[in-house]
Motif scaffolding. Structure first.
Motif, mmCIF file in Angstrom:
data_model
loop_
_atom_site.group_PDB
_atom_site.id
_atom_site.type_symbol
_atom_site.label_atom_id
_atom_site.label_comp_id
_atom_site.label_asym_id
_atom_site.label_seq_id
_atom_site.Cartn_x
_atom_site.Cartn_y
_atom_site.Cartn_z
ATOM 1 N N ASP A 6 -1.007 -9.318 1.435
ATOM 2 C CA ASP A 6 -2.118 -8.630 0.784
ATOM 3 C C ASP A 6 -2.242 -7.177 1.263
ATOM 4 N N LYS A 7 -1.867 -6.917 2.511
ATOM 5 C CA LYS A 7 -1.979 -5.565 3.080
ATOM 6 C C LYS A 7 -1.066 -4.560 2.403
ATOM 7 N N VAL A 8 0.015 -5.030 1.791
ATOM 8 C CA VAL A 8 1.006 -4.092 1.238
ATOM 9 C C VAL A 8 1.018 -4.083 -0.287
ATOM 10 N N LEU A 9 0.098 -4.844 -0.913
ATOM 11 C CA LEU A 9 0.043 -4.884 -2.372
ATOM 12 C C LEU A 9 -0.866 -3.797 -2.921
ATOM 13 N N ASN A 10 -0.576 -3.367 -4.131
ATOM 14 C CA ASN A 10 -1.395 -2.344 -4.768
ATOM 15 C C ASN A 10 -1.315 -2.527 -6.277
ATOM 16 N N TYR A 11 -2.333 -2.019 -6.970
ATOM 17 C CA TYR A 11 -2.295 -2.022 -8.435
ATOM 18 C C TYR A 11 -1.497 -0.814 -8.898
ATOM 19 N N TRP A 12 -0.709 -1.003 -9.947
ATOM 20 C CA TRP A 12 0.111 0.078 -10.475
ATOM 21 C C TRP A 12 -0.717 0.908 -11.441
ATOM 22 N N ASN A 13 -0.747 2.197 -11.206
ATOM 23 C CA ASN A 13 -1.522 3.112 -12.029
ATOM 24 C C ASN A 13 -0.649 3.634 -13.175
ATOM 25 N N PHE A 14 -0.953 3.182 -14.402
ATOM 26 C CA PHE A 14 -0.223 3.670 -15.582
ATOM 27 C C PHE A 14 -1.052 4.747 -16.265
ATOM 28 N N PHE A 15 -0.702 6.019 -15.995
ATOM 29 C CA PHE A 15 -1.393 7.145 -16.641
ATOM 30 C C PHE A 15 -2.913 7.020 -16.519
ATOM 31 N N GLY A 16 -3.372 6.736 -15.301
ATOM 32 C CA GLY A 16 -4.809 6.673 -15.057
ATOM 33 C C GLY A 16 -5.428 5.315 -15.286
ATOM 34 N N ARG A 17 -4.657 4.363 -15.799
ATOM 35 C CA ARG A 17 -5.172 3.004 -16.013
ATOM 36 C C ARG A 17 -4.439 2.051 -15.080
ATOM 37 N N SER B 193 -3.044 -1.511 -13.783
ATOM 38 C CA SER B 193 -2.614 -2.795 -14.340
ATOM 39 C C SER B 193 -3.352 -3.934 -13.656
ATOM 40 N N GLY B 194 -3.349 -5.095 -14.285
ATOM 41 C CA GLY B 194 -4.000 -6.255 -13.686
ATOM 42 C C GLY B 194 -3.151 -6.939 -12.638
ATOM 43 N N ASP B 195 -1.853 -6.601 -12.584
ATOM 44 C CA ASP B 195 -0.944 -7.196 -11.602
ATOM 45 C C ASP B 195 -0.863 -6.326 -10.361
ATOM 46 N N ARG B 196 -0.485 -6.967 -9.274
ATOM 47 C CA ARG B 196 -0.314 -6.218 -8.029
ATOM 48 C C ARG B 196 1.153 -6.230 -7.609
ATOM 49 N N TYR B 197 1.580 -5.101 -7.038
ATOM 50 C CA TYR B 197 2.974 -4.900 -6.677
ATOM 51 C C TYR B 197 3.076 -4.473 -5.207
ATOM 52 N N VAL B 198 4.237 -4.688 -4.634
ATOM 53 C CA VAL B 198 4.467 -4.262 -3.252
ATOM 54 C C VAL B 198 4.607 -2.746 -3.224
ATOM 55 N N ASP B 199 3.787 -2.115 -2.419
ATOM 56 C CA ASP B 199 3.752 -0.656 -2.282
ATOM 57 C C ASP B 199 4.569 -0.276 -1.040
ATOM 58 N N SER B 200 5.610 0.539 -1.227
ATOM 59 C CA SER B 200 6.489 0.878 -0.100
ATOM 60 C C SER B 200 5.770 1.712 0.962
ATOM 61 N N SER B 201 4.851 2.589 0.542
ATOM 62 C CA SER B 201 4.105 3.394 1.517
ATOM 63 C C SER B 201 3.201 2.524 2.371
ATOM 64 N N LYS B 202 2.528 1.569 1.731
ATOM 65 C CA LYS B 202 1.686 0.647 2.495
ATOM 66 C C LYS B 202 2.527 -0.204 3.439
ATOM 67 N N THR B 203 3.717 -0.592 2.967
ATOM 68 C CA THR B 203 4.612 -1.396 3.803
ATOM 69 C C THR B 203 5.010 -0.634 5.051
ATOM 70 N N VAL B 204 5.434 0.623 4.881
ATOM 71 C CA VAL B 204 5.851 1.438 6.024
ATOM 72 C C VAL B 204 4.668 1.706 6.953
ATOM 73 N N ASP B 205 3.499 1.986 6.387
ATOM 74 C CA ASP B 205 2.313 2.227 7.216
ATOM 75 C C ASP B 205 2.005 1.013 8.084
ATOM 76 N N THR B 206 2.106 -0.187 7.498
ATOM 77 C CA THR B 206 1.828 -1.412 8.238
ATOM 78 C C THR B 206 2.846 -1.605 9.363
ATOM 79 N N PHE B 207 4.123 -1.442 9.045
ATOM 80 C CA PHE B 207 5.179 -1.591 10.058
ATOM 81 C C PHE B 207 5.030 -0.555 11.166
#
Length: 372
Positions: free
Chosen positions: A147-158, A160-174
């Motif tokens: 959950d710490k590394v997931l994020n919602y994908w921003n499509f042109f300001g909107r 999405s309802g799905d969550r994806y693994v965010d590489s920046s959050k992943t590196v920050d956590t590590f």
């Protein structure tokens, strides 16, 4: 003739293309086949400039092994990763000096996260083969660590309802977990500096540091988070020369397979190629990955990698690079739809093509380099 990556891959690995490649190489190797002079010059050049830095590696491996075992144990104990995978040129045995004085020892270590391989789903990027986003599958709740590394994908300001693994959050956590470990470690405290290096965490190791000063850097380590999704490995670190388009983009990694494929005399050839590339300014745009890819195709086509044949194998790799630069296509060895030359300018390709052709076909040019 088609010049798509798949078509050029066929030229490189089979059928009439192999015959054409062999005929092109024969134009050169017919002159050099019995040349003891060239063989001995190759051997001298390899031993002087392209040998594997075994002595230098021994100096750092004991320290490096202890540090990595402590890091692996710490991350395993907290359920963050399963194991470390050691990849890159230092572990493949193809590391060479960047200049005559400095090996600039560095290690690539993948931190394998496989506990979520059935929670995540790879969504391929249709515009870029080999790239994907890693989506939380279904409507299931995510495990706290994920959950710490997931994020919602921003499509042109909107969003999405799905969550994806965010590489920046992943590196920050590590980075946070690793920095705390180093601060609390009797081995590493005051000897290891951390910094973020794109989608990786770089460790600079200064073993001779004192209480009030930092000693010189002995080596560095790039620690790259890698997610196992199903049976495929994904990293956010792009191949050199490429870029990832956003923090949600991950690349299929074949680093483990590449390390397994590189064996015997092929390593000698690759090290010599890298030294020649480093010494020839006109070849600077060729990355080590370009060289390794052409070598893999040569390994599939030729079976004699004994020491006496290595000059011929080197000429074969140069011939494959020459063909790729001429057509503008060098297919990725594992993902044939990916063209590793797609971002290279035609001017740069033309210059390198002419330079490699001269190395490969002009009597005495390669010999002069080997005797330098």
């Amino acid at each position: 003739m088609s010049s798509t990556p798949l078509a050029v891959a066929a030229t490189l690995v089979g059928g009439a293309g192999i015959y054409l490649a062999k005929k092109m190489f024969d134009y050169v190797t017919g002159e050099w086949e019995c040349s003891t002079e060239l063989f001995e010059a190759f051997e001298r050049f390899h031993n002087k400039y392209a040998r594997e830095p075994k002595e230098e590696m021994r100096k750092v491996m004991n320290i490096h092994h202890e540090y990595m075992m402590e890091i692996q144990s710490h991350f395993q104990g907290r359920g963050i990763c399963h194991y470390l995978q050691y990849t890159g040129s230092s572990y493949e045995g193809v590391k060479v000096k960047k200049n005559d004085e400095d090996y600039d020892l560095e290690f690539d270590v993948m931190m394998i996260i496989d506990k979520h391989k059935y929670e995540l789903e790879a969504v391929p990027d249709q515009s870029r083969p080999g790239y994907a986003s890693l989506k939380l599958a279904g409507n299931q709740p995510s495990e706290p660590g994920l959950d710490k590394v997931l994020n919602y994908w921003n499509f042109f300001g909107r969003f999405s309802g799905d969550r994806y693994v965010d590489s920046s959050k992943t590196v920050d956590t590590f980075f946070g977990v690793l920095q705390k470990l180093i601060n609390d470690s009797d081995r590493m405290k005051g000897k290891v500096k951390l910094r973020k290096h794109g989608p990786a965490v770089q460790m600079d190791v200064h073993p001779d540091s004192g209480v009030f000063f930092w000693g010189s850097r002995l080596y560095s380590v790039d620690i790259v988070p890698a997610y196992l999704v199903g049976r495929e490995m994904y990293v956010a670190k792009p191949i050199k020369g490429e870029k990832v388009k956003d923090d949600m983009t991950w690349r299929l990694s074949y680093s483990v397979q590449e390390k397994e494929k590189l064996t015997g005399g092929a390593k000698n050839v690759l090290r010599v190629l890298k030294v020649i590339r480093n010494r020839e300014p006109g070849l600077a745009p060729l990355t080590s990955y370009h060289l390794k890819t052409a070598l893999f195709y040569e390994m599939d086509a030729e079976f004699d990698w004994s020491s006496r044949s290595l000059v011929l194998r080197l000429l074969g790799v140069l011939g494959r690079l020459e063909m790729g630069l001429s057509s503008g296509v060098l297919p990725h060895y594992f993902i044939k739809d990916v063209n590793l030359l797609s971002s290279m300018s035609s001017w740069s390709r033309s210059n390198m093509h002419d330079r490699i052709r001269r190395l490969r076909t002009k009597n005495g040019v390669l010999l002069k380099i080997f005797n330098s």
